[in-house]
Design a protein around this motif. Structure first.
Motif, PDB file in Angstrom:
ATOM      1  N   UNK A   6      26.093  83.626  79.122  1.00 15.80           N
ATOM      2  CA  UNK A   6      25.625  84.211  80.380  1.00 15.80           C
ATOM      3  C   UNK A   6      24.094  84.293  80.408  1.00 15.80           C
ATOM      4  N   UNK A   7      23.484  84.710  79.297  1.00 14.29           N
ATOM      5  CA  UNK A   7      22.020  84.809  79.217  1.00 14.29           C
ATOM      6  C   UNK A   7      21.374  83.431  79.365  1.00 14.29           C
ATOM      7  N   UNK A  12      18.312  79.767  82.644  1.00 13.58           N
ATOM      8  CA  UNK A  12      18.210  78.454  83.288  1.00 13.58           C
ATOM      9  C   UNK A  12      17.911  78.621  84.774  1.00 13.58           C
ATOM     10  N   UNK A  13      18.650  79.515  85.430  1.00 13.86           N
ATOM     11  CA  UNK A  13      18.461  79.709  86.868  1.00 13.86           C
ATOM     12  C   UNK A  13      17.085  80.301  87.196  1.00 13.86           C
ATOM     13  N   UNK A  26      29.246  76.278  92.717  1.00 11.83           N
ATOM     14  CA  UNK A  26      30.679  76.095  92.492  1.00 11.83           C
ATOM     15  C   UNK A  26      30.979  75.835  91.021  1.00 11.83           C
ATOM     16  N   UNK A  27      30.139  75.023  90.374  1.00 16.12           N
ATOM     17  CA  UNK A  27      30.313  74.741  88.944  1.00 16.12           C
ATOM     18  C   UNK A  27      30.168  76.031  88.145  1.00 16.12           C
ATOM     19  N   UNK A  28      29.164  76.828  88.474  1.00 12.15           N
ATOM     20  CA  UNK A  28      28.924  78.079  87.764  1.00 12.15           C
ATOM     21  C   UNK A  28      30.088  79.046  87.966  1.00 12.15           C
ATOM     22  N   UNK A  33      34.667  81.815  85.668  1.00 14.26           N
ATOM     23  CA  UNK A  33      36.083  82.145  85.792  1.00 14.26           C
ATOM     24  C   UNK A  33      36.854  81.691  84.555  1.00 14.26           C
ATOM     25  N   UNK A  34      36.567  80.472  84.117  1.00 17.43           N
ATOM     26  CA  UNK A  34      37.244  79.927  82.942  1.00 17.43           C
ATOM     27  C   UNK A  34      36.871  80.699  81.677  1.00 17.43           C
ATOM     28  N   UNK A  35      35.578  81.048  81.543  1.00 15.87           N
ATOM     29  CA  UNK A  35      35.138  81.786  80.355  1.00 15.87           C
ATOM     30  C   UNK A  35      35.726  83.192  80.316  1.00 15.87           C
TER      31      UNK A  35
END
Length: 138
Positions: A6-7, A12-13, A26-28, A33-35
């Motif tokens: 997450x960090x 990055x953002x 959408x990728x994020x 969600x998957x993590x």
């Protein structure tokens, strides 16, 4: 491990002003969600295959920079604090700041802090010299 990932995404953002990855939001969202819910992309897999090898490769360089961080940060903050741009922002009254934001939008404060950072690290002077050097009188 989740918080490390997450960090990294948050960093990055914050450092990439225009995201080059198509459909990044959408990728994020799918990645988070998957993590979070142990989907096909799991936290340990991402950490062990992506994050850990990268950090191990640059471990010595990172350790060197982290060892100098307190001294470097102190010096940088002193330079920023002494910059004229920061002094201008810090000595503004609330009315002056509100008027400036109303006239130029909220981005003006970010721009002033960018100028202060550039002034502190010397890149502002270099940029001015490059600009003035390109417009010499003939």
């Amino acid at each position: 491990m989740y918080w490390v990932i997450h960090a990294i995404i948050t960093a990055y953002e914050s450092y990439v002003p225009i995201n080059p990855i198509p459909l990044w939001a959408e990728v994020k969202a799918a990645l988070y969600f998957s993590l979070l819910f142990d989907g096909p992309i799991q936290t340990t897999m991402v950490f062990n295959k992506v994050v850990k090898p990268y950090f191990l490769r640059y471990e010595k360089v990172l350790d060197k920079h982290l060892a100098n961080l307190p001294e470097d940060a102190k010096k940088y903050m002193q330079n920023v604090k002494d910059s004229d741009a920061v002094k201008n922002v810090m000595t503004m009254t609330k009315d002056q700041a509100d008027k400036l934001i109303a006239e130029h939008g909220p981005e003006v404060m970010d721009k002033m802090m960018t100028i202060a950072r550039m002034q502190a690290d010397g890149s502002l002077e270099k940029k001015v010299k490059e600009t003035l050097g390109g417009t010499k009188k003939e």
